[in-house]
Design an enzyme around this catalytic site. Structure first.
Site, PDB file in Angstrom:
ATOM      1  N   GLU A  39      47.162  24.828  -5.878  1.00 56.11           N
ATOM      2  CA  GLU A  39      46.503  23.596  -5.421  1.00 56.11           C
ATOM      3  C   GLU A  39      45.007  23.722  -5.633  1.00 56.11           C
ATOM      4  OE1 GLU A  39      47.341  23.375  -1.226  1.00 56.11           O
ATOM      5  OE2 GLU A  39      49.434  23.859  -1.638  1.00 56.11           O
ATOM      6  N   LYS A  45      41.278  23.929  -4.550  1.00 57.90           N
ATOM      7  CA  LYS A  45      40.626  24.401  -3.323  1.00 57.90           C
ATOM      8  C   LYS A  45      39.411  23.499  -3.073  1.00 57.90           C
ATOM      9  CE  LYS A  45      38.835  28.582  -1.097  1.00 57.90           C
ATOM     10  NZ  LYS A  45      37.844  27.889  -0.357  1.00 57.90           N
ATOM     11  N   ASP A  72      36.209  21.878  -1.576  1.00 63.40           N
ATOM     12  CA  ASP A  72      35.062  22.486  -0.920  1.00 63.40           C
ATOM     13  C   ASP A  72      34.556  21.568   0.189  1.00 63.40           C
ATOM     14  OD1 ASP A  72      33.165  24.322  -0.436  1.00 63.40           O
ATOM     15  OD2 ASP A  72      31.932  23.891  -2.188  1.00 63.40           O
ATOM     16  N   TYR A  78      46.810  19.745   3.137  1.00 58.17           N
ATOM     17  CA  TYR A  78      47.409  20.758   2.251  1.00 58.17           C
ATOM     18  C   TYR A  78      48.427  21.657   2.937  1.00 58.17           C
ATOM     19  CZ  TYR A  78      43.341  23.195   4.236  1.00 58.17           C
ATOM     20  OH  TYR A  78      42.395  23.683   5.089  1.00 58.17           O
ATOM     21  N   LYS A 130      38.730  32.003  -6.801  1.00 56.60           N
ATOM     22  CA  LYS A 130      37.459  31.272  -6.724  1.00 56.60           C
ATOM     23  C   LYS A 130      36.812  31.153  -8.098  1.00 56.60           C
ATOM     24  CE  LYS A 130      35.034  31.436  -3.004  1.00 56.60           C
ATOM     25  NZ  LYS A 130      34.547  30.611  -1.923  1.00 56.60           N
ATOM     26  N   CYS A 182      -3.280  13.760  -6.010  1.00 56.20           N
ATOM     27  CA  CYS A 182      -1.945  13.191  -6.217  1.00 56.20           C
ATOM     28  C   CYS A 182      -1.796  12.722  -7.670  1.00 56.20           C
ATOM     29  CB  CYS A 182      -1.741  12.022  -5.255  1.00 56.20           C
ATOM     30  SG  CYS A 182      -0.261  11.053  -5.616  1.00 56.20           S
ATOM     31  N   CYS A 197      -1.686   8.667  -7.667  1.00 56.49           N
ATOM     32  CA  CYS A 197      -2.789   7.784  -7.275  1.00 56.49           C
ATOM     33  C   CYS A 197      -4.150   8.464  -7.271  1.00 56.49           C
ATOM     34  CB  CYS A 197      -2.510   7.207  -5.890  1.00 56.49           C
ATOM     35  SG  CYS A 197      -2.713   8.421  -4.575  1.00 56.49           S
ATOM     36  N   CYS A 216       0.451  13.810  -0.168  1.00 54.94           N
ATOM     37  CA  CYS A 216      -0.660  12.963  -0.611  1.00 54.94           C
ATOM     38  C   CYS A 216      -1.097  12.157   0.598  1.00 54.94           C
ATOM     39  CB  CYS A 216      -0.186  12.021  -1.728  1.00 54.94           C
ATOM     40  SG  CYS A 216      -1.280  10.623  -1.971  1.00 54.94           S
ATOM     41  N   CYS A 259      -1.500   4.942  -2.040  1.00 52.49           N
ATOM     42  CA  CYS A 259      -0.761   5.552  -3.152  1.00 52.49           C
ATOM     43  C   CYS A 259       0.397   4.621  -3.556  1.00 52.49           C
ATOM     44  CB  CYS A 259      -0.225   6.905  -2.707  1.00 52.49           C
ATOM     45  SG  CYS A 259       0.828   7.687  -3.925  1.00 52.49           S
TER      46      CYS A 259
HETATM   47  S1  IVH Z   1      45.371  26.703   2.791  1.00 49.92           S
HETATM   48  C1  IVH Z   1      45.547  30.012   6.355  1.00 49.92           C
HETATM   49  N1  IVH Z   1      44.846  25.091   0.841  1.00 49.92           N
HETATM   50  O1  IVH Z   1      39.544  26.812   1.975  1.00 49.92           O
HETATM   51  C2  IVH Z   1      44.593  29.085   5.721  1.00 49.92           C
HETATM   52  N2  IVH Z   1      43.016  25.863   2.155  1.00 49.92           N
HETATM   53  O2  IVH Z   1      38.121  29.360   1.981  1.00 49.92           O
HETATM   54  C3  IVH Z   1      45.322  27.960   5.057  1.00 49.92           C
HETATM   55  N3  IVH Z   1      40.868  24.893   1.530  1.00 49.92           N
HETATM   56  O3  IVH Z   1      39.902  27.471   5.407  1.00 49.92           O
HETATM   57  C4  IVH Z   1      44.420  27.263   4.130  1.00 49.92           C
HETATM   58  N4  IVH Z   1      41.607  23.616  -0.105  1.00 49.92           N
HETATM   59  O4  IVH Z   1      39.443  25.041   4.652  1.00 49.92           O
HETATM   60  C5  IVH Z   1      44.328  25.820   1.838  1.00 49.92           C
HETATM   61  N5  IVH Z   1      44.551  23.605  -0.883  1.00 49.92           N
HETATM   62  C6  IVH Z   1      44.046  24.306   0.105  1.00 49.92           C
HETATM   63  C7  IVH Z   1      42.673  24.292   0.406  1.00 49.92           C
HETATM   64  C8  IVH Z   1      42.196  25.091   1.443  1.00 49.92           C
HETATM   65  C9  IVH Z   1      40.551  23.989   0.586  1.00 49.92           C
HETATM   66  C10 IVH Z   1      39.890  25.525   2.426  1.00 49.92           C
HETATM   67  C11 IVH Z   1      40.367  25.701   3.841  1.00 49.92           C
HETATM   68  C12 IVH Z   1      40.268  27.175   4.092  1.00 49.92           C
HETATM   69  C13 IVH Z   1      39.207  27.578   3.106  1.00 49.92           C
HETATM   70  C14 IVH Z   1      39.209  29.032   2.805  1.00 49.92           C
END
Ligand code: IVH
Length: 678
Positions: A119, A121, A123, A231, A317, A411, A414, A429, A434
């Site tokens: 899946e 990840k 952010d 997720y 990552k 500046c 101006c 400034c 300005c």
């Molecule tokens: S599973 C036991 N799935 O990434 C933890 N986490 O760096 C289960 N995150 O704390 C998490 N996408 O906040 C999971 N597809 C995904 C995710 C995901 C983002 C985040 C989540 C986790 C953090 C860890």
């Protein structure tokens, strides 16, 4: 009101009407992020509904807007214990580490066939969602993994989150995991607005999402348009694999993490991880890697967890994308308050799929600490941040042609003086004329949360300033349609529309005007607090630091510290600002807490005397409502009294009013005025 039955129907109608109005405005606010009324006006609707419900508790329904948490700012978040601890996950940064993960699994489960899901990840910020009988009841942040903050009201503002699952064939209680985030576009809009408001920018969408979750007022959070993707689920759904669980969640209406892929072996996992890296830049939100999970729930159980993280899950990552490029020049952007932000002009490079030709250098210290010179080769990174940053200088590539950057003494826009306040990294400034600052100030004044002048965009503001048609915000009100129609890309129709929106803004309520003035440290929330406390711009202009502090101590205003108080007082002491305010007054802008609309109500500036008892409001409540409409409540009937409101068992005051020929309102008539005008 003689007929008791009729009374209650009438009240029920008023209540229904108020609830309808509040729900309508809730939708505009929470879902469409396009409010039509100010927070102040909204609060008034809510207050009236509350008053009526207190009087008639039997008319309170569980779905009344007064009965839910959202809509009311919290004073702090409740800390809640997680039912299942929210663990973190192990990270890997290379294919080798990923294969090592697979080997560990095979050692622990030598006889089992293991499949995986991959899946994205996302952010963002982890969240735990609780559903009871299919109804969303609570959302808790990760916190320390054991306890988190109850941020239900803020999560409720997320449009894509299912609040009531249609399929009632769900477990009585479900704990679902997901990630709250901000789409890149939304994040950019938020930062643009913050820049206009002179507020500190969020470094990346994750920080902005985390900041939004911490807002105590869900109405403010709603404006930020958070999003969510789920997720995982901690509750047994009667399925055997994680893949099936995700499918079920999708069927229930949840926004799931798509694409989620099923992989028969670790080689397939690698393929999807690479695909994730390839599609990364085209996604509407930031991802920082892929998450790989053992698919079979039974095997997940067998593998269990360490104290920190489950053994069946790992993150792959992505590296932050870094590219080398050359700095051609360093220029400055001038903000509304005169702050100069240095920006590196780069030889254009492609990072994460988009062309980058500028990078923020933040401030003077950043340039000096990293010893960034014009002509340097630098490493530029676009990780979580939308605005790329210069990570480091490639000193080996220096050939002597690089120039140490000399900070301008004046500046660049101006020619005004540049100052650096003690203890601040920012250069500023200090010129009041300005043109860059003026443009930013006008843009801020016209912005949606301030005076909301539709059609006054950046390019028009620039032309108006360049052509010297305006020298301050007040000059907007002296513009003619002819002058505007002459600007580039403007015609008669758009000019007349713009004049209309400028005219309309004259009647805006006071908080918008205070916010629009652009006093440093005064955001929209603070402007609302100040407007309520002072009731007119003139009263606020006369406020001293002692007075502001006194009101703070009495709890009339909150969040006003020394810096804010000084900023307010010095803003109004400035001769130039006084002059602009004088001009705004002469153009007829509303300076009072009550807008012109309210001035049109029958009680405005009138003396009203209450006699007898009303069935809907107590004497105190009725007095407050009259005052809200700008009236004064008199204690006895005299020839100066404008109205007498006569309730049940009215006595001598009613007689006196009859003698003096003063208009008498019965409770029905009084309620109608209150209902129509407030
Ligand atoms: S599973 C036991 N799935 O990434 C933890 N986490 O760096 C289960 N995150 O704390 C998490 N996408 O906040 C999971 N597809 C995904 C995710 C995901 C983002 C985040 C989540 C986790 C953090 C860890």
């Amino acid at each position: 009101m003689s007929d008791g039955q009729f009374d209650i129907y009438e009240i029920q109608n008023i209540i229904d009407d108020l609830r309808k109005k509040i729900r309508y405005h809730d939708k505009l606010y929470y879902q469409d992020a396009q409010p039509e009324i100010s927070d102040f006006e909204y609060d008034k609707l809510m207050q009236r509904l509350n008053n009526l419900e207190q009087q008639y508790p039997h008319l309170i329904t569980p779905d009344s807007p007064t009965q839910r948490v959202s809509g009311k700012p919290l004073t702090e978040f409740k800390t809640v214990q997680h039912e299942y601890p929210m663990l973190s996950i192990q990270n890997t940064y290379s294919k080798e580490e990923l294969f090592a993960f697979y080997s560990r699994l095979k050692k622990l489960l030598p006889d089992d066939e293991i499949s995986f899901t991959t899946e994205l990840k996302i952010d963002g910020v982890a969240i735990s969602l609780i559903y009871e009988k299919g109804i969303f009841t609570r959302a808790v942040t990760r916190g320390d993994g054991i306890r988190g903050d109850d941020v239900t009201a803020n999560i409720r503002t997320i449009k894509s989150l299912v609040k009531d699952i249609k399929d009632k064939n769900v477990p009585d209680k479900m704990v679902i995991r997901g990630e709250v985030f901000l789409a890149r576009k939304t994040f950019e809009q938020i930062n643009k607005q913050r820049q206009e408001q002179g507020l500190q920018l969020f470094a990346n969408p994750r920080n902005a999402a985390a900041g939004t979750l911490k807002l105590l007022d869900p109405r403010q959070a709603a404006k930020r348009r958070l999003d969510i993707i789920v997720y995982g689920i901690d509750t047994d759904l009667g399925v055997k694999t994680h893949f099936e669980a995700l499918r079920k969640l999708k069927e229930f209406g949840f926004p799931v993490n798509e694409p989620f892929n099923l992989c028969e072996n670790i080689e397939d996992v690698m393929v999807y991880c690479e695909e994730g890296l390839n599609i990364r830049s085209q996604l509407p939100f930031d991802i920082d890697g892929m998450v790989i999970k053992v698919n079979e729930l039974e095997l997940q159980k067998k593998l269990g967890s360490t104290a920190k993280s489950p053994r069946w899950i790992i993150a792959y990552k992505f590296p932050a994308e870094q590219v080398m490029t050359k700095i051609y020049d360093i220029v400055f952007q001038v903000g509304r308050t005169g702050i100069l932000t240095p920006v590196a002009v780069l030889e254009p490079v492609i990072i994460s799929g988009s062309t980058v030709s500028r990078a923020s250098l933040y401030n003077k210290d950043e340039i000096e600490n990293k010893d960034i010179r014009i002509g340097d080769y630098v490493i530029v990174e676009k990780g979580g941040e939308i605005i790329p940053k210069v990570v480091s200088v490639v000193t080996e590539k220096r050939d002597g042609s690089q120039l140490v950057f000399n900070f301008p003494k004046i500046c660049p826009v101006c020619g005004g003086n540049i100052i650096q306040e003690q203890g601040e990294a920012a250069l500023r400034c200090d010129s009041i004329s300005c043109s860059a600052q003026l443009m930013r100030r006008i843009e801020h004044f016209a912005s949606r949360e301030a005076m909301n002048i539709d059609g006054l965009g950046e390019s028009i503001v620039k032309q108006l300033v360049d052509k010297k048609l305006i020298g301050d915000v007040a000059d907007l009100y002296a513009l003619s349609a002819g002058q505007i129609a002459n600007l580039e890309r403007m015609g008669d129709k758009s000019a007349s529309n713009l004049i209309k929106s400028i005219e309309k803004s004259k009647n805006n309520d006071l908080p918008r005007l205070i916010f629009g003035m652009g006093i440093r440290h005064v955001g929209i929330r603070m402007a609302e607090i100040l407007a309520k406390a002072y009731k007119s711009l003139d009263a606020l202009m006369a406020a001293t630091i002692d007075d502001l502090m006194d009101k703070k101590e009495k709890g009339i205003i909150t969040d006003v510290g020394d810096i804010v108080a000084k900023s307010i007082v010095s803003f109004f002491l400035s001769g130039k600002n006084k002059n602009v305010i004088k001009k705004l007054r002469s153009f007829g802008l509303n300076f009072k807490l009550f807008s012109k609309d309210i001035e049109e109500n029958p009680f405005f500036d009138k003396i009203v005397v209450l006699t007898g008892s009303l069935s809907v409001y107590t004497r105190g409540q009725a007095s407050r409502l009259i005052k809200e409409l700008g009236g004064t409540v008199g204690s006895s009937v005299t020839k100066f009294t404008h109205y007498v409101v006569a309730g049940e068992k009215a006595g001598s005051k009613l007689e006196k009013a009859k003698q003096l020929n003063i208009p008498i309102l019965n409770e029905d008539e009084f309620l109608r005025i209150i209902n129509e005008c407030l």
